[in-house]
Every structure is written in C-alpha cells, then in structure tokens.
Design a protein around this motif. Structure first.
Motif, PDB file in Angstrom:
ATOM      1  N   LYS A 295       0.861  -1.184   0.000  1.00  0.00           N
ATOM      2  CA  LYS A 295       0.000   0.000   0.000  1.00  0.00           C
ATOM      3  C   LYS A 295       0.896   1.232   0.000  1.00  0.00           C
ATOM      4  O   LYS A 295       1.873   1.291   0.735  1.00  0.00           O
ATOM      5  N   GLU A 296       0.537   2.211  -0.810  1.00  0.00           N
ATOM      6  CA  GLU A 296       1.371   3.397  -0.968  1.00  0.00           C
ATOM      7  C   GLU A 296       0.502   4.648  -0.980  1.00  0.00           C
ATOM      8  O   GLU A 296      -0.562   4.672  -1.597  1.00  0.00           O
ATOM      9  N   ILE A 297       0.975   5.667  -0.284  1.00  0.00           N
ATOM     10  CA  ILE A 297       0.290   6.960  -0.247  1.00  0.00           C
ATOM     11  C   ILE A 297       1.312   8.056  -0.557  1.00  0.00           C
ATOM     12  O   ILE A 297       2.382   8.115   0.058  1.00  0.00           O
ATOM     13  N   LYS A 298       0.971   8.910  -1.510  1.00  0.00           N
ATOM     14  CA  LYS A 298       1.790  10.076  -1.835  1.00  0.00           C
ATOM     15  C   LYS A 298       0.956  11.326  -1.612  1.00  0.00           C
ATOM     16  O   LYS A 298      -0.181  11.404  -2.082  1.00  0.00           O
ATOM     17  N   THR A 299       1.526  12.283  -0.910  1.00  0.00           N
ATOM     18  CA  THR A 299       0.782  13.511  -0.655  1.00  0.00           C
ATOM     19  C   THR A 299       1.754  14.660  -0.427  1.00  0.00           C
ATOM     20  O   THR A 299       2.926  14.456  -0.104  1.00  0.00           O
ATOM     21  N   THR A 300       1.249  15.865  -0.605  1.00  0.00           N
ATOM     22  CA  THR A 300       1.998  17.091  -0.332  1.00  0.00           C
ATOM     23  C   THR A 300       1.140  17.983   0.547  1.00  0.00           C
ATOM     24  O   THR A 300      -0.038  18.200   0.256  1.00  0.00           O
ATOM     25  N   ALA A 301       1.728  18.466   1.627  1.00  0.00           N
ATOM     26  CA  ALA A 301       0.977  19.288   2.580  1.00  0.00           C
ATOM     27  C   ALA A 301       1.822  20.485   3.000  1.00  0.00           C
ATOM     28  O   ALA A 301       3.050  20.376   3.112  1.00  0.00           O
ATOM     29  N   ILE A 302       1.164  21.615   3.205  1.00  0.00           N
ATOM     30  CA  ILE A 302       1.815  22.822   3.718  1.00  0.00           C
ATOM     31  C   ILE A 302       1.346  23.014   5.154  1.00  0.00           C
ATOM     32  O   ILE A 302       0.152  23.197   5.411  1.00  0.00           O
ATOM     33  N   VAL A 303       2.280  22.948   6.096  1.00  0.00           N
ATOM     34  CA  VAL A 303       1.936  23.029   7.520  1.00  0.00           C
ATOM     35  C   VAL A 303       2.798  24.094   8.187  1.00  0.00           C
ATOM     36  O   VAL A 303       3.859  24.478   7.685  1.00  0.00           O
ATOM     37  N   ASN A 304       2.317  24.556   9.329  1.00  0.00           N
ATOM     38  CA  ASN A 304       3.105  25.463  10.152  1.00  0.00           C
ATOM     39  C   ASN A 304       4.206  24.691  10.867  1.00  0.00           C
ATOM     40  O   ASN A 304       4.148  23.466  10.993  1.00  0.00           O
ATOM     41  N   ASN A 305       5.183  25.414  11.331  1.00  0.00           N
ATOM     42  CA  ASN A 305       6.237  24.812  12.126  1.00  0.00           C
ATOM     43  C   ASN A 305       5.639  24.150  13.370  1.00  0.00           C
ATOM     44  O   ASN A 305       4.935  24.789  14.152  1.00  0.00           O
ATOM     45  N   GLY A 306       5.897  22.841  13.558  1.00  0.00           N
ATOM     46  CA  GLY A 306       5.374  22.121  14.711  1.00  0.00           C
ATOM     47  C   GLY A 306       3.980  21.569  14.534  1.00  0.00           C
ATOM     48  O   GLY A 306       3.422  20.996  15.468  1.00  0.00           O
ATOM     49  N   GLU A 307       3.385  21.730  13.353  1.00  0.00           N
ATOM     50  CA  GLU A 307       2.040  21.203  13.091  1.00  0.00           C
ATOM     51  C   GLU A 307       2.150  19.813  12.474  1.00  0.00           C
ATOM     52  O   GLU A 307       3.049  19.546  11.675  1.00  0.00           O
ATOM     53  N   SER A 308       1.226  18.918  12.824  1.00  0.00           N
ATOM     54  CA  SER A 308       1.308  17.521  12.417  1.00  0.00           C
ATOM     55  C   SER A 308       0.463  17.233  11.187  1.00  0.00           C
ATOM     56  O   SER A 308      -0.583  17.843  10.975  1.00  0.00           O
ATOM     57  N   VAL A 309       0.946  16.297  10.395  1.00  0.00           N
ATOM     58  CA  VAL A 309       0.201  15.725   9.277  1.00  0.00           C
ATOM     59  C   VAL A 309      -0.115  14.278   9.635  1.00  0.00           C
ATOM     60  O   VAL A 309       0.790  13.501   9.967  1.00  0.00           O
ATOM     61  N   ILE A 310      -1.393  13.908   9.589  1.00  0.00           N
ATOM     62  CA  ILE A 310      -1.811  12.546   9.928  1.00  0.00           C
ATOM     63  C   ILE A 310      -2.190  11.818   8.648  1.00  0.00           C
ATOM     64  O   ILE A 310      -3.064  12.260   7.905  1.00  0.00           O
ATOM     65  N   ILE A 311      -1.525  10.706   8.400  1.00  0.00           N
ATOM     66  CA  ILE A 311      -1.770   9.899   7.211  1.00  0.00           C
ATOM     67  C   ILE A 311      -2.436   8.601   7.646  1.00  0.00           C
ATOM     68  O   ILE A 311      -1.856   7.817   8.405  1.00  0.00           O
ATOM     69  N   GLY A 312      -3.675   8.388   7.206  1.00  0.00           N
ATOM     70  CA  GLY A 312      -4.420   7.184   7.559  1.00  0.00           C
ATOM     71  C   GLY A 312      -4.691   6.333   6.343  1.00  0.00           C
ATOM     72  O   GLY A 312      -4.240   6.612   5.227  1.00  0.00           O
ATOM     73  N   GLY A 313      -5.439   5.256   6.554  1.00  0.00           N
ATOM     74  CA  GLY A 313      -5.831   4.382   5.465  1.00  0.00           C
ATOM     75  C   GLY A 313      -4.877   3.250   5.180  1.00  0.00           C
ATOM     76  O   GLY A 313      -5.072   2.491   4.233  1.00  0.00           O
ATOM     77  N   LEU A 314      -3.805   3.123   5.986  1.00  0.00           N
ATOM     78  CA  LEU A 314      -2.858   2.025   5.781  1.00  0.00           C
ATOM     79  C   LEU A 314      -3.321   0.807   6.581  1.00  0.00           C
ATOM     80  O   LEU A 314      -2.776   0.467   7.625  1.00  0.00           O
ATOM     81  N   ILE A 315      -4.363   0.162   6.089  1.00  0.00           N
ATOM     82  CA  ILE A 315      -4.943  -1.001   6.765  1.00  0.00           C
ATOM     83  C   ILE A 315      -4.258  -2.256   6.247  1.00  0.00           C
ATOM     84  O   ILE A 315      -4.213  -2.504   5.047  1.00  0.00           O
ATOM     85  N   GLU A 316      -3.711  -3.023   7.162  1.00  0.00           N
ATOM     86  CA  GLU A 316      -2.986  -4.230   6.796  1.00  0.00           C
ATOM     87  C   GLU A 316      -3.747  -5.449   7.306  1.00  0.00           C
ATOM     88  O   GLU A 316      -4.019  -5.575   8.496  1.00  0.00           O
ATOM     89  N   SER A 317      -4.106  -6.337   6.402  1.00  0.00           N
ATOM     90  CA  SER A 317      -4.790  -7.585   6.752  1.00  0.00           C
ATOM     91  C   SER A 317      -3.916  -8.752   6.323  1.00  0.00           C
ATOM     92  O   SER A 317      -3.473  -8.814   5.166  1.00  0.00           O
ATOM     93  N   LYS A 318      -3.677  -9.675   7.250  1.00  0.00           N
ATOM     94  CA  LYS A 318      -2.845 -10.832   6.951  1.00  0.00           C
ATOM     95  C   LYS A 318      -3.571 -12.107   7.365  1.00  0.00           C
ATOM     96  O   LYS A 318      -4.159 -12.169   8.436  1.00  0.00           O
ATOM     97  N   ASN A 319      -3.507 -13.112   6.501  1.00  0.00           N
ATOM     98  CA  ASN A 319      -4.070 -14.419   6.778  1.00  0.00           C
ATOM     99  C   ASN A 319      -2.958 -15.444   6.619  1.00  0.00           C
ATOM    100  O   ASN A 319      -2.568 -15.798   5.504  1.00  0.00           O
ATOM    101  N   GLU A 320      -2.397 -15.864   7.739  1.00  0.00           N
ATOM    102  CA  GLU A 320      -1.255 -16.753   7.714  1.00  0.00           C
ATOM    103  C   GLU A 320      -1.698 -18.202   7.898  1.00  0.00           C
ATOM    104  O   GLU A 320      -2.475 -18.520   8.797  1.00  0.00           O
ATOM    105  N   LYS A 321      -1.194 -19.054   7.030  1.00  0.00           N
ATOM    106  CA  LYS A 321      -1.467 -20.487   7.109  1.00  0.00           C
ATOM    107  C   LYS A 321      -0.143 -21.226   7.231  1.00  0.00           C
ATOM    108  O   LYS A 321       0.795 -20.947   6.501  1.00  0.00           O
ATOM    109  N   SER A 322      -0.089 -22.187   8.145  1.00  0.00           N
ATOM    110  CA  SER A 322       1.129 -22.967   8.320  1.00  0.00           C
ATOM    111  C   SER A 322       0.748 -24.379   8.750  1.00  0.00           C
ATOM    112  O   SER A 322      -0.381 -24.644   9.191  1.00  0.00           O
ATOM    113  N   ILE A 323       1.707 -25.278   8.631  1.00  0.00           N
ATOM    114  CA  ILE A 323       1.483 -26.680   8.961  1.00  0.00           C
ATOM    115  C   ILE A 323       2.577 -27.138   9.910  1.00  0.00           C
ATOM    116  O   ILE A 323       3.769 -26.965   9.628  1.00  0.00           O
ATOM    117  N   GLU A 324       2.172 -27.691  11.048  1.00  0.00           N
ATOM    118  CA  GLU A 324       3.096 -28.324  11.964  1.00  0.00           C
ATOM    119  C   GLU A 324       2.943 -29.834  11.812  1.00  0.00           C
ATOM    120  O   GLU A 324       1.827 -30.361  11.840  1.00  0.00           O
TER     121      GLU A 324
END
Length: 424
Positions: A295-324
């Motif tokens: 998953k990849e997100i590209k963005t450009t933001a103009i912020v004040n000094n000390g102001e935060s940019v919050i990037i969301g939407g990076l949802i990771e789903s994993k379905n792991e299968k293994s055999i012992e």
C-alpha cells in the motif's frame, strides 16, 4: 565588406591585425595584453579598437556547505549558455576528496564565477522531522470517547483530529507556554493532539509501534524505514535417503517513509510525503507461494512549524497459514494427515503515520530542539491532566442533576451525555 568580415571574426574568437599593407587573422588568445587595430573606412579615417585585458587567472576554492560535484554542474551550465566574444571560456575542475573547485580563465570571468559560488555555498536550513507510527482500534477509540464524554473519532486522520479538538470539551485550558523556545504558531492544537495520543495509549485504544525521527536538510529527501526481516520458505526437496531439505529466503517487510521538507519564508514547511507499507498477506507452506501486499500513499501538505500531518488508510490484513507436522510419520500415505496440525491466523492492523516537522533555528543545534521537545511533552502531560480533571468535574455535575432517583441508571447516563455533547 571589411567591417562585416571583422565582426564575423570577432564572434569566433579571431581579430584582424594590420602588418604593413597586409591584414592578418590572429586568434585573440595569441594577442598581447592590448592590441590597437587600425582600419581605414571609406572616408579614410582611422579608428582604434582596444581589446580588454586578457590576463589569465586560476583560483582554487574550498567549499564548505555545498558539494563540489553538484556545483560543477551548475557552473558548467552557466558557462555553456553565456557568450564569450573576446575571451576564451573558463574551465572548471573539481577535487571531490577535499571538496575543492578549480576555475581557470580570464580574470574577469573567474571573479564573476567566484561571486556566484559565494552566493551558493551557504549554510542550509535544517528540519527535524519526527514521526509516530501507531496502530489504532476503531471500536476502542469510540468507547474511550464515550466514556470520557469526548466526541469520539475513527482511526482515520479526520477522526483523530476531531477527537483531539474535542478533548477539552470546549473549555479553555490555561497552559504557560512562554518557556517553550520553539516558535509553534498553533501550540494549543499541538498540545491537544499529543495529549489525545497519550490518553488513547494509556487506555490501550492505541499502540505506538515506533517513533522514528530524522534530521533533514532543506529541500532534500530523507527516508525512514521501520520493519522486520522474515524467512519465507521457497522450496522443499527430499533425497533418496528420506532427508528433507527446505530452502528459505529472507525478505524485508515493513513501512518506508520518504519525506522532503521545503521551508518557506513565513515559518511554514511544505512536506512531500511518500508512505509505503509492504507485508506478507498469506504464507502457505504447502505451495511455497506466499501472497504479498503493498500500500502506498503520496501527498503534499503545507503546515506550520510544529504542526502535524496525519496519514491514515494504511490497513494491513494478513491471513497466515502454516502446517506443523511430525517428521517421517506425517509423510506416511493415508494416515500421515493424523500427524499434521494446520494453523490459520488472521491479523488486521490499522496503521496511522503522524509526521511533524520542526524548523531548527540557524543559531541553534539539534540538542536545543530535543530539549524543547522534552518541554513540549511535559506541557502535553499537564494539558491532559487538567482536561481529565475537568471531565471528572463535568461527570459529577451530570450525576447531581438526577436527584429523583437514588441511583442513576446506565440508560439515564447515556441520555444525559448524548444531550449535552450531541444535542439529541
């Protein structure tokens, strides 16, 4: 015709010299310091043309703030585009080991290039970029907001901003920020966001996975990588003697954050952000063909000094299968399945990246900024403590409003909160 010939020769670095009754074509480089060319016009009048000083000069300049290689390309471009009528083009050479640049040419042109170098070889501004990579549970965030009487938010960027802006319930929280040396325009908003993250972290609604930071030069890209290296089984072979040999490959998975800050003149920072999260979605040890996710997100933001940019939407789903399996016994036909244990594990992660730039004053260093950020953290804790006191006081006032019952019920408490905070 003679004038046309003379001007054409001068454009190509040559000049006419009168020697007796003969006109000679001579290169400008071969002339002495001053040449007087006598030419006769149709009116038989003498004109004198004085060629400027042709003294050569060689300068070795030690660069401090800029790389010689990058400066070499700039100067060569300028030299190529400029016209040189009566003098040769300056030549440029560099010494990368010592970061020197050597200029050779006519003194006037060498001085011109030295002025350009002095304007380019200046100390660059620096930006301290602090990132937080957090994992958020949407349901717990809503529960925490409801429990404390805060307008709850989702895990997306707008939700966290909403949560932090409503943390104090609209009441002004008096915090003395005069001792903070960093010039943060929206310091109250910064305090609210930091306090919100601390509250959600303490109540297990948010898990801070990593807090990387990096010192960036102005207008130069920097990279942060947070991840792990896993072994992926790619093949399995069995020899005639019954020995099984598995082949594995090591792969890096995780989150890569590329940041390029550009400082503007009014204490603002333009951030070019590229976030990539890569992982293994499904590990199937039977087919040895794991599924991967990116998953990849590209963005450009103009912020004040000390102001935060919050990037969301990076949802990771994993379905792991293994055999012992039990060696040898699991390979017996028909009954071998009795000695195998198949495992399946599903994981869902909602990752949020918070990027905050801090401009380092030119007369300060990184240690100064870190000390100021420690002060900011203390102010966030003070802000959160006062907010929680206000929320507890509000809760007591709400309970006192219901005096017709010996004990307030959950349904009544719910109705009071909904009416007070949401107007329903």
């Amino acid at each position: 015709m003679l004038n046309i010939l003379k001007f054409s020769l001068e454009d190509n670095g040559y000049i006419l010299v009168e020697h007796g009754n003969i006109l000679r074509v001579v290169k400008s480089d071969d002339l002495p310091e001053k040449i007087i060319l006598k030419e006769k016009s149709f009116r038989k009048l003498e004109k004198k043309v004085v060629v400027g000083s042709l003294n050569n000069s060689t300068e070795v300049i030690s660069l401090i703030n800029i790389e010689a290689k990058s400066l070499e390309n700039i100067l060569k471009t300028l030299i190529t585009q400029k016209e040189y009528k009566n003098s040769k083009r300056p030549s440029i050479a560099i010494d990368e080991e010592n970061n020197w640049i050597i200029i050779d040419g006519v003194e006037k042109e060498v001085n011109y290039l030295k002025q350009i170098i002095s304007k380019l070889d200046i100390l660059k501004s620096q930006v301290y970029v602090k990132a937080k990579i957090v994992e958020v549970d949407d349901n717990l965030v809503e529960d925490i907001g409801f429990r404390f009487g805060i307008l709850g938010g989702k895990a997306h960027s707008g939700g966290l901003y909403t949560f932090s802006s409503n943390l104090n319930g609209g009441n002004a929280i008096a915090i003395d920020t005069s001792l903070l040396g960093l010039k943060i325009p929206n310091v109250t908003s910064s305090l609210a966001l930091g306090a919100s993250l601390s509250l959600l972290n303490k109540t297990y609604a948010l898990d801070i996975i990593s807090e990387p930071s990096i010192l960036c030069l102005n207008n130069k890209e920097s990279s942060i990588y947070v991840g792990e290296t896993v072994s992926i089984q790619t093949a399995s072979t069995t020899t005639d003697g019954g020995t099984t040999k598995n082949s594995f490959q090591r792969e890096d998975i995780g989150l890569t954050l590329n940041v390029k800050p550009r400082i503007s003149s009014d204490n603002k920072v333009t951030l070019d952000i590229n976030t990539i999260i890569e992982g293994i979605k499904n590990i199937n040890t039977v087919s040895f063909n794991p599924d991967t996710s990116k998953k990849e997100i590209k963005t450009t933001a103009i912020v004040n000094n000390g102001e935060s940019v919050i990037i969301g939407g990076l949802i990771e789903s994993k379905n792991e299968k293994s055999i012992e399996k039990i060696p040898y016994a699991s390979d017996i036909p028909l009954i071998g399945e009795l000695f195998k244990n198949r495992l399946q594990n599903s994981k869902n992660k909602n990752l949020i990246v918070i990027v905050t730039p801090y401009i380092i004053p030119k007369d300060k260093d990184l240690t100064y900024v870190r000390n100021e950020l420690s002060k900011l953290k203390g102010l966030e804790d003070e802000f959160l403590e006062k907010v929680l006191v206000n929320l507890r006081d509000k809760k007591k006032k709400r309970i006192k409003k219901v005096d017709s019952f010996e004990q307030i019920t959950d349904a009544q408490r719910h109705n009071i909160i909904m009416k007070e905070y949401f107007g329903i």
